[in-house]
Write a protein that holds these residues in place. Structure first.
Motif, PDB file in Angstrom:
ATOM      1  N   HIS A 105       0.874  -1.174   0.000  1.00 20.12           N
ATOM      2  CA  HIS A 105       0.000   0.000   0.000  1.00 20.12           C
ATOM      3  C   HIS A 105       0.911   1.223   0.000  1.00 20.12           C
ATOM      4  O   HIS A 105       1.674   1.432   0.948  1.00 20.12           O
ATOM      5  CB  HIS A 105      -0.902   0.027   1.235  1.00 20.12           C
ATOM      6  CG  HIS A 105      -1.693  -1.228   1.404  1.00 20.12           C
ATOM      7  ND1 HIS A 105      -2.917  -1.423   0.807  1.00 20.12           N
ATOM      8  CD2 HIS A 105      -1.425  -2.367   2.082  1.00 20.12           C
ATOM      9  CE1 HIS A 105      -3.367  -2.630   1.124  1.00 20.12           C
ATOM     10  NE2 HIS A 105      -2.484  -3.222   1.883  1.00 20.12           N
ATOM     11  N   PHE A 106       0.848   2.005  -1.066  1.00 21.76           N
ATOM     12  CA  PHE A 106       1.650   3.213  -1.193  1.00 21.76           C
ATOM     13  C   PHE A 106       0.716   4.418  -1.134  1.00 21.76           C
ATOM     14  O   PHE A 106      -0.323   4.425  -1.802  1.00 21.76           O
ATOM     15  CB  PHE A 106       2.412   3.220  -2.518  1.00 21.76           C
ATOM     16  CG  PHE A 106       3.420   2.116  -2.628  1.00 21.76           C
ATOM     17  CD1 PHE A 106       4.737   2.331  -2.262  1.00 21.76           C
ATOM     18  CD2 PHE A 106       3.061   0.867  -3.095  1.00 21.76           C
ATOM     19  CE1 PHE A 106       5.672   1.311  -2.357  1.00 21.76           C
ATOM     20  CE2 PHE A 106       3.981  -0.157  -3.194  1.00 21.76           C
ATOM     21  CZ  PHE A 106       5.298   0.064  -2.824  1.00 21.76           C
ATOM     22  N   TYR A 107       1.099   5.419  -0.337  1.00 18.74           N
ATOM     23  CA  TYR A 107       0.297   6.631  -0.204  1.00 18.74           C
ATOM     24  C   TYR A 107       1.171   7.851  -0.445  1.00 18.74           C
ATOM     25  O   TYR A 107       2.270   7.956   0.101  1.00 18.74           O
ATOM     26  CB  TYR A 107      -0.301   6.749   1.208  1.00 18.74           C
ATOM     27  CG  TYR A 107      -1.518   5.897   1.418  1.00 18.74           C
ATOM     28  CD1 TYR A 107      -2.786   6.423   1.269  1.00 18.74           C
ATOM     29  CD2 TYR A 107      -1.390   4.556   1.763  1.00 18.74           C
ATOM     30  CE1 TYR A 107      -3.906   5.634   1.459  1.00 18.74           C
ATOM     31  CE2 TYR A 107      -2.506   3.763   1.954  1.00 18.74           C
ATOM     32  CZ  TYR A 107      -3.765   4.305   1.806  1.00 18.74           C
ATOM     33  OH  TYR A 107      -4.868   3.523   1.991  1.00 18.74           O
ATOM     34  N   LEU A 108       0.665   8.762  -1.253  1.00 20.27           N
ATOM     35  CA  LEU A 108       1.258  10.071  -1.446  1.00 20.27           C
ATOM     36  C   LEU A 108       0.257  11.051  -0.852  1.00 20.27           C
ATOM     37  O   LEU A 108      -0.874  11.159  -1.348  1.00 20.27           O
ATOM     38  CB  LEU A 108       1.493  10.333  -2.940  1.00 20.27           C
ATOM     39  CG  LEU A 108       2.017  11.699  -3.342  1.00 20.27           C
ATOM     40  CD1 LEU A 108       3.323  12.037  -2.621  1.00 20.27           C
ATOM     41  CD2 LEU A 108       2.215  11.757  -4.854  1.00 20.27           C
ATOM     42  N   VAL A 109       0.653  11.723   0.234  1.00 14.63           N
ATOM     43  CA  VAL A 109      -0.268  12.599   0.956  1.00 14.63           C
ATOM     44  C   VAL A 109       0.175  14.051   0.750  1.00 14.63           C
ATOM     45  O   VAL A 109       1.338  14.390   0.972  1.00 14.63           O
ATOM     46  CB  VAL A 109      -0.309  12.255   2.458  1.00 14.63           C
ATOM     47  CG1 VAL A 109      -1.308  13.152   3.191  1.00 14.63           C
ATOM     48  CG2 VAL A 109      -0.677  10.781   2.663  1.00 14.63           C
ATOM     49  N   THR A 110      -0.777  14.887   0.335  1.00 16.92           N
ATOM     50  CA  THR A 110      -0.486  16.263  -0.032  1.00 16.92           C
ATOM     51  C   THR A 110      -1.669  17.159   0.309  1.00 16.92           C
ATOM     52  O   THR A 110      -2.728  16.676   0.709  1.00 16.92           O
ATOM     53  CB  THR A 110      -0.184  16.339  -1.548  1.00 16.92           C
ATOM     54  OG1 THR A 110       0.221  17.657  -1.886  1.00 16.92           O
ATOM     55  CG2 THR A 110      -1.391  15.935  -2.373  1.00 16.92           C
ATOM     56  N   THR A 111      -1.489  18.444   0.122  1.00 21.92           N
ATOM     57  CA  THR A 111      -2.594  19.385   0.281  1.00 21.92           C
ATOM     58  C   THR A 111      -3.305  19.600  -1.049  1.00 21.92           C
ATOM     59  O   THR A 111      -4.523  19.662  -1.110  1.00 21.92           O
ATOM     60  CB  THR A 111      -2.082  20.736   0.810  1.00 21.92           C
ATOM     61  OG1 THR A 111      -1.407  20.504   2.041  1.00 21.92           O
ATOM     62  CG2 THR A 111      -3.217  21.703   1.074  1.00 21.92           C
ATOM     63  N   VAL A 156      -6.992   6.347  -6.430  1.00 22.03           N
ATOM     64  CA  VAL A 156      -6.051   5.314  -6.862  1.00 22.03           C
ATOM     65  C   VAL A 156      -5.347   5.797  -8.134  1.00 22.03           C
ATOM     66  O   VAL A 156      -5.984   6.016  -9.156  1.00 22.03           O
ATOM     67  CB  VAL A 156      -6.744   3.962  -7.116  1.00 22.03           C
ATOM     68  CG1 VAL A 156      -5.769   2.951  -7.713  1.00 22.03           C
ATOM     69  CG2 VAL A 156      -7.333   3.432  -5.819  1.00 22.03           C
ATOM     70  N   ALA A 157      -4.017   5.927  -8.038  1.00 24.04           N
ATOM     71  CA  ALA A 157      -3.223   6.345  -9.186  1.00 24.04           C
ATOM     72  C   ALA A 157      -2.746   5.154  -9.997  1.00 24.04           C
ATOM     73  O   ALA A 157      -2.594   5.230 -11.211  1.00 24.04           O
ATOM     74  CB  ALA A 157      -2.028   7.174  -8.727  1.00 24.04           C
ATOM     75  N   GLN A 158      -2.503   4.047  -9.315  1.00 22.03           N
ATOM     76  CA  GLN A 158      -2.005   2.843  -9.984  1.00 22.03           C
ATOM     77  C   GLN A 158      -2.368   1.642  -9.128  1.00 22.03           C
ATOM     78  O   GLN A 158      -2.350   1.711  -7.898  1.00 22.03           O
ATOM     79  CB  GLN A 158      -0.485   2.952 -10.134  1.00 22.03           C
ATOM     80  CG  GLN A 158       0.153   1.865 -10.937  1.00 22.03           C
ATOM     81  CD  GLN A 158       1.661   2.110 -11.109  1.00 22.03           C
ATOM     82  OE1 GLN A 158       2.163   3.201 -10.867  1.00 22.03           O
ATOM     83  NE2 GLN A 158       2.365   1.089 -11.503  1.00 22.03           N
ATOM     84  N   GLU A 159      -2.683   0.529  -9.786  1.00 18.07           N
ATOM     85  CA  GLU A 159      -3.061  -0.677  -9.047  1.00 18.07           C
ATOM     86  C   GLU A 159      -2.577  -1.899  -9.809  1.00 18.07           C
ATOM     87  O   GLU A 159      -2.621  -1.941 -11.032  1.00 18.07           O
ATOM     88  CB  GLU A 159      -4.577  -0.720  -8.877  1.00 18.07           C
ATOM     89  CG  GLU A 159      -5.068  -1.802  -7.963  1.00 18.07           C
ATOM     90  CD  GLU A 159      -6.544  -1.647  -7.634  1.00 18.07           C
ATOM     91  OE1 GLU A 159      -6.965  -2.235  -6.631  1.00 18.07           O
ATOM     92  OE2 GLU A 159      -7.270  -0.960  -8.373  1.00 18.07           O
ATOM     93  N   GLY A 160      -2.092  -2.882  -9.057  1.00 21.86           N
ATOM     94  CA  GLY A 160      -1.650  -4.136  -9.639  1.00 21.86           C
ATOM     95  C   GLY A 160      -2.135  -5.300  -8.801  1.00 21.86           C
ATOM     96  O   GLY A 160      -2.915  -5.115  -7.860  1.00 21.86           O
TER      97      GLY A 160
END
Length: 152
Positions: free
Chosen positions: A72-78, A97-101
């Protein structure tokens, strides 16, 4: 956590957590990598590529090949730009979801979304824990338990 990317350069993830999933699948592991971006930054393709580089580097490590591992990858931003917005809002997958495999998912979330989702989960748990039992119900349950003990 240091991450060696495909180009041989090192990256540094903000948070990297892992756990063994309890249950019948004893060998199943889950890992969570979180990349946090400062509030004033509007992220774009560059920041998303950074996390995708981490994703590619970690998933292809020999330690994880042919194992029951979920990432599980998260990019957290404003804020995010229009390019990221179009990637994370597609009809074929959940918003964010930006990408899923097969064994991974890469999410882009705003701080507001993370907080709102956490509050919703907290409220759900609070609601589930609210138990109202009358004195009569307690007395009846004690009586039933006492009778079941006496019978055996």
């Amino acid at each position: 956590k240091k991450v060696t990317k495909a180009d041989g350069k090192n990256g540094r993830a903000d948070q990297f957590l892992g756990r063994i999933v309890p249950g019948p699948e004893k060998d199943r592991h889950e890992y969570l990598l979180i990349e946090l971006k400062r509030p004033g930054l509007t992220i774009g393709r560059k920041e998303l590529n950074q996390v995708q580089d981490y994703l590619d580097a970690l998933r292809t490590q020999p330690d994880f090949s042919h194992t029951d591992t979920r990432w599980h990858f998260y990019l957290v931003t404003t804020e995010y730009d229009a390019t990221v917005d179009s990637m994370i809002h597609q009809a074929s997958r959940p918003a964010g979801v930006a990408q899923e495999g097969d064994n991974y998912v890469l999410w882009v979330k705003t701080w507001g979304e993370v907080l709102r989702e956490s509050e919703a989960r907290h409220q759900f748990i609070q609601d589930q824990l609210k138990i109202e039992v009358t004195d009569e119900q307690i007395d009846a349950r004690i009586k039933d338990l006492a009778q079941s003990v006496i019978k055996t």
